[in-house]
Enzyme design. Structure first.
Site, PDB file in Angstrom:
ATOM      1  CB  CYS A   1      -1.029   0.448   1.036  1.00 37.38           C
ATOM      2  SG  CYS A   1      -2.236  -1.205   0.963  1.00 37.38           S
TER       3      CYS A   1
ATOM      4  NE  ARG B   1      -2.518  -4.449  -2.779  1.00 38.83           N
ATOM      5  CZ  ARG B   1      -1.916  -3.896  -1.591  1.00 38.83           C
ATOM      6  NH1 ARG B   1      -2.722  -2.325  -1.946  1.00 38.83           N
ATOM      7  NH2 ARG B   1      -1.862  -4.467  -0.980  1.00 38.83           N
TER       8      ARG B   1
END
Length: 215
Positions: A51, A128
């Protein structure tokens, strides 16, 4: 019988789900982005390596998105304070300032509305997911990635540009289209139109159904 978890996904070419949520830049709503393109993207958790790489890539490309009238908005199921601490950590440790807001979605309200929670991956973290929303708040594209693999920010930027071209000129774009490349003309709907198309010097036709042109 064991109850099955069902993920409800938003649908393309319909109005994107509404949201009103706290972010690192104050409260944000879907209406705040009307008149602009928006990339809304979720990540599993703050202070995680994959991330972090994605957020730095979005930050470095923020000016390129801004140049095409597109805003960025992140989200994870973390607290407002966690987001603030993570943003500060990225700037301190990596020298990258995060210029866009991040939604704090502890209630999972936004994540559930956009189908970001996939029980097969996690019951408490968003996958995601990336949503491209147009200036009329219509959802135009969705991308889903697993937790283990980062997205390509260059591809998301390319897709926004392609959607803008398709919207403005009523055309399609071929595989890996880049700005300046020829675009695909929608197929004809009658035999007369097909014949006329083959004789149109504006088009580069391989066959009646497959024609490109420059814009």
């Amino acid at each position: 019988m064991e109850e099955q978890n069902v993920v409800t996904l938003p649908r393309l070419n319909e109005r994107a789900p509404e949201f009103d949520a706290p972010t690192t830049h104050g409260r944000k709503t879907l209406a705040d982005y009307e008149g602009k393109w928006l990339v809304l993207f979720s990540h599993p958790a703050d202070f995680t390596p994959v991330c972090t790489t994605e957020f730095m890539a979005f930050a470095k490309a923020a000016d390129k998105f801004s140049e095409i009238n597109c805003e960025l908005l992140g989200l994870s199921i973390d607290s407002h304070y966690s987001h603030v601490a993570w943003v500060r950590n990225i700037e301190e440790k990596f020298g990258v300032k995060i210029p866009f807001p991040i939604i704090a979605d502890l209630s999972m309200t936004v994540a559930k509305a956009y189908g970001m929670i996939h029980p097969g991956a996690s019951d408490t973290s968003a996958v995601r997911a990336t949503f491209i929303i147009d200036p009329q708040s219509v959802l135009r594209a969705m991308l889903y990635y697993p937790m283990t693999n980062g997205r390509s920010v260059d591809e998301i930027l390319r897709l926004v540009k392609a959607l803008q071209i398709s919207t403005e000129h009523d055309v399609a774009t071929p595989e890996n289209w880049q700005p300046g490349d020829k675009v695909i003309v929608p197929p004809p709907v009658s035999t007369e139109e097909a014949e006329a198309r083959l004789n149109n010097s504006e088009y580069e036709c391989t066959d009646w159904y497959f024609c490109k042109k420059s814009i």
